[in-house]
Design a protein around this motif. Structure first.
Motif, PDB file in Angstrom:
ATOM      1  N   GLY A  21       0.814  -1.211   0.000  1.00 37.41           N
ATOM      2  CA  GLY A  21       0.000   0.000   0.000  1.00 37.41           C
ATOM      3  C   GLY A  21       0.848   1.261   0.000  1.00 37.41           C
ATOM      4  O   GLY A  21       0.578   2.208  -0.758  1.00 37.41           O
ATOM      5  N   VAL A  34       2.615   1.655  -3.416  1.00 35.83           N
ATOM      6  CA  VAL A  34       1.743   2.249  -4.427  1.00 35.83           C
ATOM      7  C   VAL A  34       1.617   3.755  -4.213  1.00 35.83           C
ATOM      8  O   VAL A  34       1.686   4.550  -5.159  1.00 35.83           O
ATOM      9  CB  VAL A  34       0.344   1.588  -4.397  1.00 35.83           C
ATOM     10  CG1 VAL A  34      -0.651   2.371  -5.250  1.00 35.83           C
ATOM     11  CG2 VAL A  34       0.432   0.153  -4.882  1.00 35.83           C
ATOM     12  N   TYR A  35       1.441   4.145  -2.972  1.00 34.29           N
ATOM     13  CA  TYR A  35       1.303   5.569  -2.641  1.00 34.29           C
ATOM     14  C   TYR A  35       2.525   6.360  -3.102  1.00 34.29           C
ATOM     15  O   TYR A  35       2.403   7.416  -3.732  1.00 34.29           O
ATOM     16  CB  TYR A  35       1.105   5.711  -1.138  1.00 34.29           C
ATOM     17  CG  TYR A  35       0.970   7.138  -0.657  1.00 34.29           C
ATOM     18  CD1 TYR A  35      -0.248   7.812  -0.753  1.00 34.29           C
ATOM     19  CD2 TYR A  35       2.051   7.804  -0.095  1.00 34.29           C
ATOM     20  CE1 TYR A  35      -0.371   9.119  -0.307  1.00 34.29           C
ATOM     21  CE2 TYR A  35       1.932   9.108   0.355  1.00 34.29           C
ATOM     22  CZ  TYR A  35       0.716   9.763   0.251  1.00 34.29           C
ATOM     23  OH  TYR A  35       0.606  11.057   0.691  1.00 34.29           O
ATOM     24  N   LYS A  80       2.991   6.443  -7.037  1.00 35.43           N
ATOM     25  CA  LYS A  80       2.021   7.338  -7.663  1.00 35.43           C
ATOM     26  C   LYS A  80       2.437   8.802  -7.516  1.00 35.43           C
ATOM     27  O   LYS A  80       2.193   9.620  -8.410  1.00 35.43           O
ATOM     28  CB  LYS A  80       0.631   7.125  -7.058  1.00 35.43           C
ATOM     29  CG  LYS A  80      -0.108   5.900  -7.571  1.00 35.43           C
ATOM     30  CD  LYS A  80      -1.510   5.827  -6.969  1.00 35.43           C
ATOM     31  CE  LYS A  80      -2.311   4.682  -7.546  1.00 35.43           C
ATOM     32  NZ  LYS A  80      -3.675   4.595  -6.941  1.00 35.43           N
ATOM     33  N   ARG A 124       0.717  -2.360  -8.751  1.00 32.70           N
ATOM     34  CA  ARG A 124      -0.734  -2.161  -8.841  1.00 32.70           C
ATOM     35  C   ARG A 124      -1.431  -3.378  -9.452  1.00 32.70           C
ATOM     36  O   ARG A 124      -2.536  -3.731  -9.046  1.00 32.70           O
ATOM     37  CB  ARG A 124      -1.027  -0.902  -9.652  1.00 32.70           C
ATOM     38  CG  ARG A 124      -0.536   0.390  -8.991  1.00 32.70           C
ATOM     39  CD  ARG A 124      -0.740   1.584  -9.904  1.00 32.70           C
ATOM     40  NE  ARG A 124      -2.159   1.749 -10.222  1.00 32.70           N
ATOM     41  CZ  ARG A 124      -2.585   2.411 -11.291  1.00 32.70           C
ATOM     42  NH1 ARG A 124      -1.712   2.944 -12.144  1.00 32.70           N
ATOM     43  NH2 ARG A 124      -3.880   2.533 -11.512  1.00 32.70           N
ATOM     44  N   THR A 176      -1.751  -6.028  -6.758  1.00 28.31           N
ATOM     45  CA  THR A 176      -2.554  -5.677  -5.582  1.00 28.31           C
ATOM     46  C   THR A 176      -4.005  -5.376  -5.932  1.00 28.31           C
ATOM     47  O   THR A 176      -4.795  -5.022  -5.053  1.00 28.31           O
ATOM     48  CB  THR A 176      -1.954  -4.449  -4.866  1.00 28.31           C
ATOM     49  OG1 THR A 176      -1.883  -3.349  -5.789  1.00 28.31           O
ATOM     50  CG2 THR A 176      -0.567  -4.762  -4.325  1.00 28.31           C
ATOM     51  N   ASP A 210      -5.058  -2.957  -7.904  1.00 28.87           N
ATOM     52  CA  ASP A 210      -5.260  -1.514  -8.047  1.00 28.87           C
ATOM     53  C   ASP A 210      -5.233  -1.085  -9.515  1.00 28.87           C
ATOM     54  O   ASP A 210      -5.181   0.101  -9.808  1.00 28.87           O
ATOM     55  CB  ASP A 210      -4.177  -0.763  -7.248  1.00 28.87           C
ATOM     56  CG  ASP A 210      -4.424   0.732  -7.183  1.00 28.87           C
ATOM     57  OD1 ASP A 210      -5.566   1.119  -6.884  1.00 28.87           O
ATOM     58  OD2 ASP A 210      -3.490   1.508  -7.451  1.00 28.87           O
TER      59      ASP A 210
END
Length: 231
Positions: A60, A63-64, A67, A95, A98, A100
Motif C-alpha cells: 500500500g 503504491v502511494y 504514484k 498495482r 494488488t 489496483d
C-alpha cells in the motif's frame, strides 16, 4: 554543514519528520531539502523507496509513493526517459498484483510498446515487462498465451543477456511450473527441466539466493511426489 543548517532551520525539520515514512523516507527528505525535489538523484531515490516498501511487505505504501513520484519524473525527465519508464514498470507491477489496476493486461502491453523502442527488446526492464505480461496471462487462465509469452522472454533474454541471467532463469522456472501444473501424471520432463534450472541458479545467483532457495524447495517437493508415485 547540513546538520548545522537543519538545526537552525527547525521548522523545516518538523515538516520533514512529519512527511517522512509516508511521502518519502527521512534520508530522502533530507536529500530533497539539500538538492531540491527535481534533482534526478532524489527522484531515483524516491522510486527506490517505493521498491523497498514492496520488498518489506508494504504494498500500500509502495503504491502511494510510486504514484506521487511518477508525475515528477515525467515532468522533469520526460515520459520516454529510462528512469520514467522503469518507474512506470514498477508501478504497474505493484498495482497489477494488488488489484489496483483494472485492466492490467492492456496497461502492461502499452508499456511494452513504449519501453521497447527506447531501451531495446533485450533490456532487463523490457524483459521484466514481458515476463509480467506472461505472469498475468497465466493468472487469468490464458495458458497457451502465457506459455508463448514465457518462451518469447526466454528466447530474447538468452540472445541478449545470456542463458543464465536471472530474468531468463526466473522465466524458465515459471514456464516449467506452468507445464508441470498442466501435465497431469506425466510431469517427469518438468521435473528434469527444473533440476537443470536449479543447477543454473546455484551457479549464477548463488546457493543462498532467495530465488534459488525457493525454487530448490519446490523442486524437492516435486521429486518427493514423483518418488511417492513410483516414477
Amino acid at each position: 554543514m547540513l546538520w548545522v543548517h537543519l538545526f537552525v532551520a527547525l521548522c523545516a525539520v518538523v515538516v520533514l519528520v512529519r512527511l517522512a515514512h509516508r511521502e518519502v523516507p527521512f534520508p530522502v527528505a533530507l536529500a530533497q531539502l539539500r538538492l531540491g525535489g527535481d534533482d534526478p538523484a532524489v527522484l531515483r531515490a524516491r522510486v527506490l523507496s517505493a521498491a523497498t516498501c514492496l520488498m518489506q511487505g508494504r504494498p500500500g505504501l509502495a503504491v502511494y509513493r510510486i504514484k506521487l513520484v511518477l508525475p515528477d519524473l515525467t515532468r522533469v525527465l520526460g515520459a520516454d526517459h529510462p528512469d520514467t519508464l522503469s518507474a512506470r514498470l514498477l508501478s504497474l507491477q505493484i498495482r497489477g498484483e494488488t488489484g489496483d489496476l483494472p485492466d492490467r493486461l492492456t496497461a502492461i502491453r502499452e508499456l511494452i510498446g513504449d519501453i521497447t523502442p527506447v531501451l531495446g527488446p533485450g533490456h532487463p526492464d523490457t524483459l521484466a515487462a514481458r515476463h509480467c505480461l506472461a505472469e498475468w496471462l497465466n493468472q487469468d487462465g490464458r495458458v497457451d498465451e502465457a506459455e508463448a509469452a514465457y518462451e518469447d522472454v526466454i528466447a530474447t533474454g538468452t540472445e541478449h543477456l545470456g542463458a543464465e541471467h536471472n530474468t531468463v532463469l526466473i522465466s524458465r522456472s515459471c514456464l516449467t511450473i506452468l507445464r508441470y501444473e498442466h501435465a497431469g501424471p506425466d510431469n517427469g520432463a518438468a521435473v528434469d527441466d527444473m533440476t537443470a534450472i536449479v543447477a543454473a541458479m546455484e551457479r549464477s545467483l548463488g546457493t543462498s539466493d532467495p530465488t534459488t532457495a525457493s525454487t530448490r524447495r519446490l523442486l524437492t517437493q516435486w521429486q518427493s511426489t514423483q518418488a511417492g508415485n513410483g516414477a
